[in-house]
Structures are given as C-alpha cells and as structure tokens.
Design a protein around this motif. Structure first.
Motif, PDB file in Angstrom:
ATOM      1  N   ALA A 341      -4.140  -2.113  24.464  1.00  0.00           N
ATOM      2  CA  ALA A 341      -4.486  -0.838  23.830  1.00  0.00           C
ATOM      3  C   ALA A 341      -5.111  -1.069  22.454  1.00  0.00           C
ATOM      4  O   ALA A 341      -6.082  -0.397  22.082  1.00  0.00           O
ATOM      5  CB  ALA A 341      -3.237   0.041  23.705  1.00  0.00           C
ATOM      6  N   ALA A 351      -8.750   5.801  24.750  1.00  0.00           N
ATOM      7  CA  ALA A 351      -7.846   5.916  25.894  1.00  0.00           C
ATOM      8  C   ALA A 351      -7.800   7.351  26.385  1.00  0.00           C
ATOM      9  O   ALA A 351      -7.929   8.300  25.607  1.00  0.00           O
ATOM     10  CB  ALA A 351      -6.443   5.455  25.495  1.00  0.00           C
ATOM     11  N   VAL A 529      -1.061   5.159  22.213  1.00  0.00           N
ATOM     12  CA  VAL A 529      -1.600   5.139  23.579  1.00  0.00           C
ATOM     13  C   VAL A 529      -0.470   4.954  24.579  1.00  0.00           C
ATOM     14  O   VAL A 529      -0.424   5.618  25.621  1.00  0.00           O
ATOM     15  CB  VAL A 529      -2.645   4.021  23.727  1.00  0.00           C
ATOM     16  CG1 VAL A 529      -3.095   3.885  25.179  1.00  0.00           C
ATOM     17  CG2 VAL A 529      -3.846   4.289  22.827  1.00  0.00           C
TER      18      VAL A 529
END
Length: 975
Positions: A341, A351, A529
C-alpha cells in the motif's frame, strides 16, 4: 548454464592474487605501476591503482565466469557512455595490445582481468544515514540507468547468477545448507516461501530487460549538493548485469537502503517516488516490489553466511553481514500488505475505497447525526497548559461530551495530541486508525454485514467477504465461530445500567491481521488503505480533516511577501507550543532550541491569563494615562544601571535600535555611527544601515550609507586576532576609522554593538574591548549603545545584561524579543538627558509599544522569570549543555568550538581546524537531520556554519541532554 555450474560458482572464494601478482599484471599488460590498495568484493579481487597516469581499478575474476559475461559488462559501459542522460560510468582501459579482457593463469588458477577508470566521488555504504534527498537521488539514478539500458542487448546478459531474483527460490535452497543456526535457517526459509508466494502470481506480468541489478551504496558514487546531502551520480561496477526483471533492479536498490534506515522501511519510499517519475513501473510491478526486496534480503544473508563458510578471511563479506541482517530484519518488520500500500501510494496509485453498499447500521438505536465528535487534535480548544499529558485526558473529554450529548465519539484519522511524545528521536504513532464511541451501557450493537464471528480476550471480529470489523467493549450475544447475517445482533455495550460504556470500532482489509490502533504520520496513508474509516458505519463527521501543510504553504507563498521566509525548505506546520516544545499538525513533538522570542516557554498559562484579563479591561495607545505603563517603566528602570532611568516603549528590536540611533544623533548633533562587521541590528532603514551581516543581507558590505563606519569584528575564534586577550589588537584597527571621522570635522554620533557577538554565534568580545572603545567614543561626544535584544534579559545566565560581562555601563540599552515572550514589545532605556534630546525633533509615539496589554505582558514576563528562577536555570542548564557540546569537539573533527554562555550558545562547524574553513553546507544538512530527529535548530553567522542555540529559558536539563544526544547521533551517523 546448468544449476550445477551455478552452485559451483556460489562456492568460489576470491581469486588468490596478491598485491605483488597484481603489480606484475599491471606492468606486463598495461605498462602501469603505482600504489595498490585492495577494495572489497564478494567473489572478485579488486585493487585500486594510484599511478602517475591516474587512478584505476584492476578487476580480477575467476575463469569459471564466461568471457562473454565480462564482455557484456564492458559493452554496457560503452552503451551508457553514448547516452547523454545516463549516469556517469568509468572508462574501460585496453591493454598494451588493445584487449579489454586478459585471460591469464596465476599459480595454476585461471583468471580474467580488466582495468577500469577509477570513478571519483563519495560512496554511500560507509554512511550510517542517508537523507531523504539522497534516497530519492539514488532511486532517480537507478531509473535513469534502467531507462538507458532498455535498448541494450548482448549475449552475455543471459547468464546464471545467484543474484538474479527470478531464481531467488532455488538459490535460497542451495544457500541455506551453509547456515548452522537452525532457528535462523528456519526463519529465512519461511520468509522466502512467503515472498515467493506473493511473487509467483505476478511474475508473468513483470517486464524483462537489461538491468544493472546492483545499484547499491557499494557501487555508486556521488557528490554533496548545496544542502550538504550526497547525490549519487556515478555507477562503478557492472558485475551483476543481466537480462532480468526491471522491477528487480529497483528492489535491489531498496533492499540496499534498508541498513541505513534505522529500522524504518518507509525510509526507502522517496526512491520509489523518484524512480516512478522517470521510468514508471506498472501496478503489477509495484505490487511485486516489496516481495522482491524481501527475497533479495534473504539471498543477501544466506549468501553472506555461505561465503564466510568458504572464505572465512574475507573481511569485506564479514563486515557486510551485519548490514545484511539489518536489511533482513527491516524488510520483515512490517506486513507485506502495508508496504504494498505504501509503495502504490508513493508511486501515485490510489487505492479503491471498500464497497459498503447494502451495509446496515452498527448502532441500530442511535441516530448517527446525533453523535458528537470530540476534537482531540493538536489545535483542539480542549487542550491547554499541557493537560493532554494526563494519561486519561482523551477519555475524560469523550465522557464529558457523552454526558452532555448522549453519545460522543473520537474521529478517525485524527492526529492525537495526547499521543505526542516529548524528547523522542522518532515520530510517534499519533494517527487514529479507529473510533472510540462513548454511549449508554447496554446499547445494542448489530452486524452491518454478513460474516463469521471471532472472539478472543474481549475482542470481537466480524470477517466479511473483503473486510473485517474489529470491536471492543461488548457483552457478546453470539458464539465464537458463528455465521451471522447483516442486521443480526452482536451484543450490547458493556457496563452497568445507567452508566456510560465505550465501544471501539476498527476495520481491517487483511484477514487475520491485528492492526494497530494508531499509525505514525509516515505510515498513516498506507495504514488507512488497510484500515479504512469506520465512518462508513457512522457519518462523514467521524473523519478528522486531513492536514494540508503543503497547500497551506502554497497559499502563504501566494499572498505573503516573498522576502518573509520560512525556516527549512519543507517546514512542518507548527500549531501548538508547550514550554520548550513545539507540535506540528501531525502530533510530532519538536524540541525548540532556537526560539529566543518565547523566553518563558510556549503556552505559559499565567502569561496568557494576564494578557487576556488586561485585554478584557482595556487596551489603547500610550498617550492615555493608565497604571500599567508607569509600573512597567519603573521596573525596567530599576533593572538598569544607575542613571539609565528614561524608558521608551516600542514594538520590536528593529524599532528599538532605530530609535537608539536617532537618540544618539539627536544628542550628539552628529550623524556618523560606528558599528561592527558581522553584526545584525534590525530591518528598519536605520537599523539595517548599521547591520553588516552578509548572511542576512548579501549586499551589506557594499550598500552602507556614508554615515556608517563598520570596523573589523573582534571575532576571537576566527578573526585576525584570536583569544580573549586581543582587545588591544582589535582596537588598533578602530583607531584609523576614528581618526578619519575626526579629520572630516563631522563628529561622531555613537557606537552600536551587541554586548556579546550574538549574530556570530554568541562569541564573547575580547576582555576590555567595550571598556576601551566606549572611552574613545565618549571622548568624541558620542553615545554608546548596547544592543541587548538577543543576549540580554537573563539569557546569559551569569548576567542579566550582556554588557555586565564586559564590566561597562552603556548610555543606551535596547531590548525586545524575550521581554514580551512573543508579544510585540521592545524598549530603549537611556539617561534622562539623552532622552530629552529627542524633544527638539518632536514628541515620540508608538501606538502599541506601551499599550496596557504590552505593559502587562512585559511585567508578567518579569514576574514569571523571578518566580521560576529562569536566570538561574539559564546558568545551570546552560553550563551543563555547554560542557556536553564541548565534549563533541574531542570526538568529531567538524566541531570546531563552542561559543557563548548560559542559554545563548553557538557550536561552530569547520572543515579544517587549522584553516577554519566554514562547513556551511554541512551545517544546513545537520539542521535538516536534527529536524527529522525532533529538534528545531538553525544556523547563524556570516558563514552560516554556527548552530544558533538560544532556547526558552525554561529548558529542562533532560531536554538539553536530548539535544546533545541527537547532535551526537547526527555527527556520528551522518546527515
């Protein structure tokens, strides 16, 4: 090439070629002689050659490597030489008969020999620390190199190499047999299995091309930029060049950086961002990057252990092994998903938000619109006087809000002030990845979506298709392992009837992962995320607004005049202060070692209360008659030497010095002013005229008006005469200037200087200097002005006024800065006779300089200084700190001298203690590194090579030690 050949290669020691052997080779094949120094290598033998024709590197390789592999290395160098945008690379040097590769035998063993130009520059491996700018520069170099090799082809690129990350799994299996520690072997093996499982599904999407595959600190050189940071720009070795995965090239670079990150893998992200800006990777490649970093780390430690087993005398390998284990530990210190991420975020890939359609309420009996969200951030109005340091302060505020409103909650993504840690080199986990709700005990809680229940240690998880809900604070009504549908009851909020209870709510998209409740600012975007906001279950108000420091700075630059500069190129957004500490909007605490304006410290409750109370009563200009201005002027006169009892109240140090110059000219009837070089006295027209510091004004020495006469600075450290007993020498340089003024017949108005050379770094004047120069000025009818704006008012600890150290009494004292603790306040204190000289030019007036609020501010400062014994603190803590700083001189050659006393100190950095060459760029970089470690510090002096150490006078001895420790860390590790 077969795997058996690869295995045999992996077991090869370095070539058995001595210095004497190498000298014979050089003379026979290159007609070269010189001094040879062995360079480190894992399986080659390398010698640096210093000859009268230049510097070279003799590279000796086993014959087990095919000649075409070495030809590929040379061809890659030639290819890069033809590319203007490629990094610097060395020239390949041919033998006397025109060959680039020599095949020969030494004591029955076959070797292949090449000679390369020695590429000048500073390497990175020996540095314990790399600045973010250097990390980014290494990523950019890796990208430029890969981009330049994209169209390079050669048969020697298709080779079997243990470092080829496409073969990481089989290579690791072969290497593990050399590790005798079973626990370490098992850990390495399990780690490689995890990495390969993540790489395999992505492998078909990973691009192949010619890659250097070893852009590491060992193989690059660079230079220091204007900020003192290393910028790598040259590549010195191509021994691992292959046709391999493009992303594997960056993975090798990122892995190499991990031993210079102090255990923080996020420190490599600037390299990813810089690489992506030049030679973009695909999303699949970005997802493969961290598993490849881990695979590289496994191969490094396994290979190092194996090589030591076959070549125990290889100090290069033995020395690197500790670094390689540090790389391994750092690579595995965070979940794979988190680094994926973070890498995607660093590369600019956003994302997707979780799909929440069809979700049902978590709290079916509570209207989300009625939940009161409590501000617990750095700017919260609920915090003052350090009350956030109480361990349960957040819960108290939450419970109070719930009592008033029925239900109250904290905010997701908020940087909590209560999580800020004072005196910490690392940023703390301040960003909330969860929400706490305070509500009536017994409130119903329901499943927002279908899933499986998990229950352990009062912690409930509801695992859905793509996300897991984590809850704490429930009386559970379902069994562990049960399947529930959306809307099914999960339980009630724990607690006694008619009392308040607490419910903690958090999401996590990684099955089986127990996420942290808070993330550091550096990690917050990546963790958000994996742990999206529970506002999906509540309301948009559950999310704290995100700080926009960069946007705010852009707005500042759009409207604030350009000459009004910031500290630092990328300054933190500071929004709160407490004592000697400052806090940015992300909850990072900084030790303020430079803020001599807030002499009492930040956020002093008594000071704030006094100003508030006076402002509620009255604030007006000083022409009205009120008690505060009388009382304050009396107190200032009482602090001054006998005879200095006439007080002017103004707004700033610039205004005070401007007025002092005007008084001197009015009283003397002359205009000529004597001042010192390297001095700063203010920004107004008159105070700037006598300011000669080229650091503050690069044109200062060429733009002085004709009435200003600057004399040589009596700098006892780097001036023409050095030491405390040099007053006579420096005064002799003043005599011709005074004689020239005498000869002009225009007279001398006065002399202005700081009582201690503050702007130069707190350097004391030579003993007796002010006594003698004051006498010469007064003999000519001039007035002596002591600029105490920076150095006076107890800051020196041993003296209240700086001029006391010289044993003199000036005719005019100017003060400002600390006397108002940040409130705009300055003063001029002089004799009644000199003050009255101004009346012939009219009445004096400063709108707010002597206002009721300003006077109360000034008196409250004096009260608190006495009550808290701040002058004594400046003396004891300052003396302790000076001793700590002086000890650095014995250990670090860059530390030249410690100046000053009390809490006005200067640490001067030099490149050479004999020539005293100023270390200007290094000082700037040291200040940048100190900021990373939680210390605010700035340079001063004409050469900007002195640390300006002038913190609030409340500085605790623990804070002084923290500063000294962090400075020691920077000087030891690099900047």
């Amino acid at each position: 090439m077969t795997d058996e050949v690869l295995v045999d290669r992996m077991a090869l020691p370095r070539p058995d070629v001595t210095v004497a052997d190498a000298e014979e080779i050089l003379l026979a094949h290159y007609s070269l002689s010189g001094t040879l120094t062995e360079l480190g290598s894992q399986q080659d033998r390398n010698y640096r050659v210093d000859s009268d024709r230049g510097r070279y590197v003799l590279k000796i390789c086993h014959a087990a490597y095919e000649t075409r592999e070495l030809e590929a290395q040379n061809a890659a160098i030639h290819h890069l030489k033809s590319r203007q945008d490629a990094p610097r690379v060395p020239n390949v040097i041919s033998t006397n008969d025109g060959r680039e590769i020599v095949v020969l035998t030494v004591r029955g063993q076959g070797y292949q020999v090449r000679l390369l130009e020695y590429l000048e520059g500073q390497g990175l491996t020996e540095l314990t620390y790399l600045a973010p700018a250097s990390v980014a520069a290494l990523g950019a170099l890796c990208a430029r190199l890969a981009q330049a090799l994209a169209d390079f082809n050669h048969p020697g690129l298709d080779r079997s190499l243990q470092w080829d990350l496409r073969r990481a799994g089989p290579v690791a299996v072969q290497l593990l047999s050399a590790i005798t520690d079973s626990a370490a072997r098992d850990r390495i093996a399990k780690t490689m299995v995890m990495a390969i499982r993540r790489i395999q599904p992505l492998a078909p999407s990973l691009r192949l091309q010619a890659v250097h595959h070893d852009v590491t600190g060992d193989n690059v050189v660079g230079h220091r930029n204007a900020r003192g940071h290393i910028v790598p720009d040259g590549v010195i070795d191509f021994g691992d060049i292959i046709r391999g995965w493009l992303v594997g090239d960056l993975a090798v670079t990122c892995a190499s950086l991990l031993h210079q990150t102090d255990g923080d893998p996020f420190h490599v992200l600037p390299a990813v961002t810089a690489y992506q800006a030049i030679y973009p990777l695909t999303e699949e490649e970005l997802k493969a990057l961290w598993p490849l970093v881990v695979a590289r780390a496994v191969i490094l430690v396994a290979s190092g252990e194996q090589q030591i087993s076959v070549d125990p005398d290889n100090d290069y390998v033995r020395g690197n092994l500790a670094h390689e284990w540090a790389i391994f530990d750092a690579a595995m210190s965070v979940p794979f998903e988190l680094m994926e991420a973070a890498i995607l975020k660093a590369a600019g890939v956003d994302a997707a938000a979780p799909e929440a359609s069809g979700w049902l309420p978590l709290l079916p009996d509570i209207d989300p619109a009625e939940i009161a969200y409590v501000d617990l951030g750095v700017r919260s109005p609920h915090f003052s006087a350090g009350n956030w340091l109480n361990a349960d302060m957040d819960w108290r505020l939450l419970a109070r809000a719930a009592t008033e409103n029925g239900t109250a909650a904290t905010r997701y993504g908020e940087y909590r002030l209560s999580r800020a840690s004072l005196g910490n080199a690392k940023e703390q986990a301040t960003c909330a990845l969860h929400i706490d709700i305070c509500l009536a005990a017994g409130s119903a809680v329901a499943a927002p979506f279908a899933g499986r229940i998990g229950w352990k240690d009062q912690h409930l998880t509801l695992a859905g298709d793509s996300i897991t809900l984590h809850l704490d604070g429930l009386d559970l009504s379902v069994e562990d392992g049960a399947e529930v549908a959306g809307g099914d009851p999960l339980g009630t909020v724990f607690g006694e009837a008619s009392s308040l209870g607490g419910l903690r709510v958090q999401f996590c998209s990684v099955a089986g992962l127990e996420p942290p409740l808070f993330a550091t600012p550096r990690e917050a975007a990546a963790w958000s995320v994996l742990c999206p906001s529970p506002s999906l279950l509540l309301s948009p108000g559950a999310d704290a607004p995100k700080p926009d420091t960069a946007g705010l700075r852009a707005r500042r630059q759009a409207h604030l005049a350009r000459p009004q500069k910031n500290y630092y190129a990328a300054p933190p957004q500071i929004e709160r202060g407490w004592r000697e500490h400052l806090f940015d909007v992300e909850g990072r605490a900084y030790l303020d070692m430079v803020n001599n304006v807030t002499i009492l410290g930040h956020g002093h409750p008594k000071f704030a209360a006094a100003i508030s109370a006076q402002w509620l009563r009255l604030n007006t200009n000083s022409r009205f008659h009120y008690a505060a201005i009388t009382e304050f002027s009396e107190r200032l006169a009482a602090l001054s030497p006998d005879g200095l009892d006439a007080v002017f109240l103004v707004n700033s140090g610039s205004e005070a010095n401007d007025l002092a110059l005007r008084l001197a000219q009015a009283h003397s009837g002359a205009r000529n002013m004597l001042c010192l070089l390297e001095a700063y006295h203010g920004w107004s027209a008159a105070s700037d005229a006598v300011s000669t510091s080229i650091a503050d004004n690069p044109q200062a020495l060429t733009t002085r008006p004709d009435w200003v006469h600057a004399v040589v600075s009596p700098n006892i450290y780097r001036g023409a005469f050095r030491g405390a007993d040099t007053a006579a020498h420096y005064l002799s340089a003043v005599t011709p200037v005074l004689e020239a003024i005498d000869a002009s017949g225009d007279g001398l108005a006065g002399f202005i200087c700081e009582s201690v050379y503050g702007n130069a770094g707190g350097i004391p004047l030579p003993d007796g200097y002010l006594r003698d120069i004051y006498a010469q000025v007064r003999a000519r009818g001039g007035v002596c002005i002591a600029d105490e704006v920076q150095v006076g008012y107890s800051r020196l600890g041993h003296y209240f006024w700086g001029f006391e150290q010289q044993g003199v009494v000036p005719d005019i004292i100017t003060i400002a800065k600390g006397m108002g603790n940040g409130h705009p306040l300055g003063a001029v204190i002089t004799t009644r006779e000199i003050a009255q000289s101004l009346e012939k030019e009219g009445a004096f007036f400063s709108s707010t300089g002597g206002s009721p609020v300003s006077c109360v501010a000034g008196m409250t400062v004096l009260d608190i200084m006495a009550e808290e014994e701040l002058q004594e603190n400046a003396r004891t803590v300052g003396d302790h700190l000076k001793a700590r700083l002086a000890a650095l001189i014995d250990r670090h050659p860059i530390a030249g001298a410690v100046h000053g006393m009390g809490l006005y100190l200067g640490l001067e950095f030099v490149r050479d203690r004999t020539t005293l060459e100023p270390a200007m760029e290094e000082t700037a970089a040291i200040c940048d590194r100190l900021l990373e470690l939680g210390v605010i510090m700035q340079p001063t002096g004409d050469h900007q090579n002195v640390l300006k150490i002038k913190p609030p006078l409340c500085l605790a001895i623990e804070s002084a030690d923290f500063f000294a420790d962090m400075l020691e860390k920077v000087l030891a590790e690099g900047w």
